[in-house]
Design a protein around this motif. Structure first.
Motif, PDB file in Angstrom:
ATOM      1  N   ARG A  66      38.411  16.872  40.433  1.00  0.00           N
ATOM      2  CA  ARG A  66      37.190  16.410  39.795  1.00  0.00           C
ATOM      3  C   ARG A  66      36.554  15.307  40.615  1.00  0.00           C
ATOM      4  NH1 ARG A  66      35.879  12.789  35.531  1.00  0.00           N
ATOM      5  NH2 ARG A  66      38.049  12.154  35.364  1.00  0.00           N
ATOM      6  N   ASN A  68      33.758  12.284  41.318  1.00  0.00           N
ATOM      7  CA  ASN A  68      32.924  11.303  40.635  1.00  0.00           C
ATOM      8  C   ASN A  68      31.563  11.331  41.324  1.00  0.00           C
ATOM      9  OD1 ASN A  68      31.621   8.881  39.740  1.00  0.00           O
ATOM     10  ND2 ASN A  68      33.612   8.113  39.090  1.00  0.00           N
ATOM     11  N   ARG A  69      30.700  12.202  40.871  1.00  0.00           N
ATOM     12  CA  ARG A  69      29.407  12.398  41.525  1.00  0.00           C
ATOM     13  C   ARG A  69      28.496  11.184  41.383  1.00  0.00           C
ATOM     14  NH1 ARG A  69      31.104  17.433  40.003  1.00  0.00           N
ATOM     15  NH2 ARG A  69      30.817  19.081  41.577  1.00  0.00           N
ATOM     16  N   ARG A  70      28.693  10.421  40.343  1.00  0.00           N
ATOM     17  CA  ARG A  70      27.866   9.225  40.153  1.00  0.00           C
ATOM     18  C   ARG A  70      28.120   8.213  41.273  1.00  0.00           C
ATOM     19  NH1 ARG A  70      24.894   6.829  36.204  1.00  0.00           N
ATOM     20  NH2 ARG A  70      24.892   4.549  36.130  1.00  0.00           N
ATOM     21  N   GLU A  71      29.388   8.013  41.610  1.00  0.00           N
ATOM     22  CA  GLU A  71      29.704   7.077  42.694  1.00  0.00           C
ATOM     23  C   GLU A  71      29.181   7.596  44.030  1.00  0.00           C
ATOM     24  OE1 GLU A  71      30.757   4.133  42.482  1.00  0.00           O
ATOM     25  OE2 GLU A  71      31.283   4.140  40.356  1.00  0.00           O
ATOM     26  N   ILE A 157      37.070   3.613  40.838  1.00  0.00           N
ATOM     27  CA  ILE A 157      37.642   4.808  40.210  1.00  0.00           C
ATOM     28  C   ILE A 157      39.118   4.555  39.944  1.00  0.00           C
ATOM     29  CG2 ILE A 157      38.065   7.280  40.461  1.00  0.00           C
ATOM     30  CD1 ILE A 157      35.753   7.368  42.466  1.00  0.00           C
ATOM     31  N   GLU A 162      41.085  11.823  40.881  1.00  0.00           N
ATOM     32  CA  GLU A 162      39.636  11.755  41.025  1.00  0.00           C
ATOM     33  C   GLU A 162      39.252  10.942  42.262  1.00  0.00           C
ATOM     34  OE1 GLU A 162      35.792   9.949  38.568  1.00  0.00           O
ATOM     35  OE2 GLU A 162      37.671  10.378  37.518  1.00  0.00           O
ATOM     36  N   THR A 166      37.187  12.434  45.384  1.00  0.00           N
ATOM     37  CA  THR A 166      35.908  11.812  45.708  1.00  0.00           C
ATOM     38  C   THR A 166      35.923  11.253  47.119  1.00  0.00           C
ATOM     39  OG1 THR A 166      35.621  11.210  43.374  1.00  0.00           O
ATOM     40  CG2 THR A 166      34.231  10.076  44.980  1.00  0.00           C
TER      41      THR A 166
END
Length: 245
Positions: A66, A68-71, A157, A162, A166
């Motif tokens: 998964r 962390n697209r926001r970061e 994170i 994750e 990422t």
């Protein structure tokens, strides 16, 4: 090509991508300081970026998780600016100050890795600016921006899976952006860079496979300490060479 390059280059690349397979970053931290003793950084860094792109893509497939697209959405645009700055400096600066800068960065990060300072709590979003700019600049200049990204993302994170996923995606994106920047500045438009990457590719693939296999069996702390000791020696050797030779 000199005999010492033919001997040292495969060994440096093997060690670099063995570490990359274990940690998800750090290949240029190992290989670039060693190869910089034998070849100009304007050749070493573009060669490594081609191999890192293939290696990060393979590692990403093997450790999908998964994101962390926001970061990433915050970090990538700032890193793009840093990569542009670093690629321009790499194309224009002479060898001596580049070697000294690389030696200082590698030495400092080696000490950081050996001491492994423990920080608690989450850092603020504003830290994306120095992390992205410094990481992007150093990843273009020396291929060593991965640790900067890792330090920042590890404080943003909490989930280890994750974070690894990422971080792997960030390295892949950063490497792709460097390829574009190096092509635009002419650093990739040399046959010897492409040939060197192709010749060393089998060594990279073997090391990456072995490093990925032993990742689960080693203490993360021991890996960081061993890597730090190697980086301290590499950084010192570059500083000595750049200062006295």
């Amino acid at each position: 090509m000199e005999l010492e390059v033919l001997i040292v280059a495969p060994l440096a690349v093997f060690a670099a991508f063995f570490v990359f397979g274990m940690t998800g970053f750090g290949s240029s931290l190992i290989a670039v300081p060693v190869l910089a003793h034998l070849l100009p950084l304007q050749q070493v860094v573009p060669t490594m970026v081609l191999m890192e792109f293939a290696g990060s893509f393979l590692l990403r497939r093997g450790h999908a998780g998964r994101l962390n697209r926001r970061e990433l959405a915050w970090l990538v645009p700032v890193a793009v600016v840093g990569i542009g700055i670093g690629a321009t400096l790499l194309a224009r600066l002479p060898a001596a100050p580049l070697q000294l800068g690389l030696g200082a960065f590698v030495l400092l990060f080696g000490v950081y890795s050996m001491l492994e300072p423990s920080f608690r709590g989450e850092i603020g979003r504003a830290w994306v600016l120095p992390a992205g700019l410094v990481g992007g600049t150093f990843t273009a200049l020396f291929g060593t921006g991965g640790p900067v990204y890792a330090i920042y993302l590890s404080r943003r994170i909490e989930d280890r899976g994750e974070l690894r996923s990422t971080m792997s995606a960030m390295i892949t994106l950063s490497t792709a952006l460097r390829i574009v920047a190096f092509a635009a500045t002419g650093l990739l438009l040399h046959l010897k860079v492409v040939v060197a990457a192709l010749v060393l590719a089998p060594v990279m693939l073997l090391a990456l496979k072995l490093g990925s296999r032993v990742h689960l069996g080693l203490s993360h702390r021991r890996v960081r300490q061993a890597l730090g000791a190697v980086l301290v020696l590499s950084g010192l050797s570059l500083l000595i060479k750049g200062t006295f030779f």
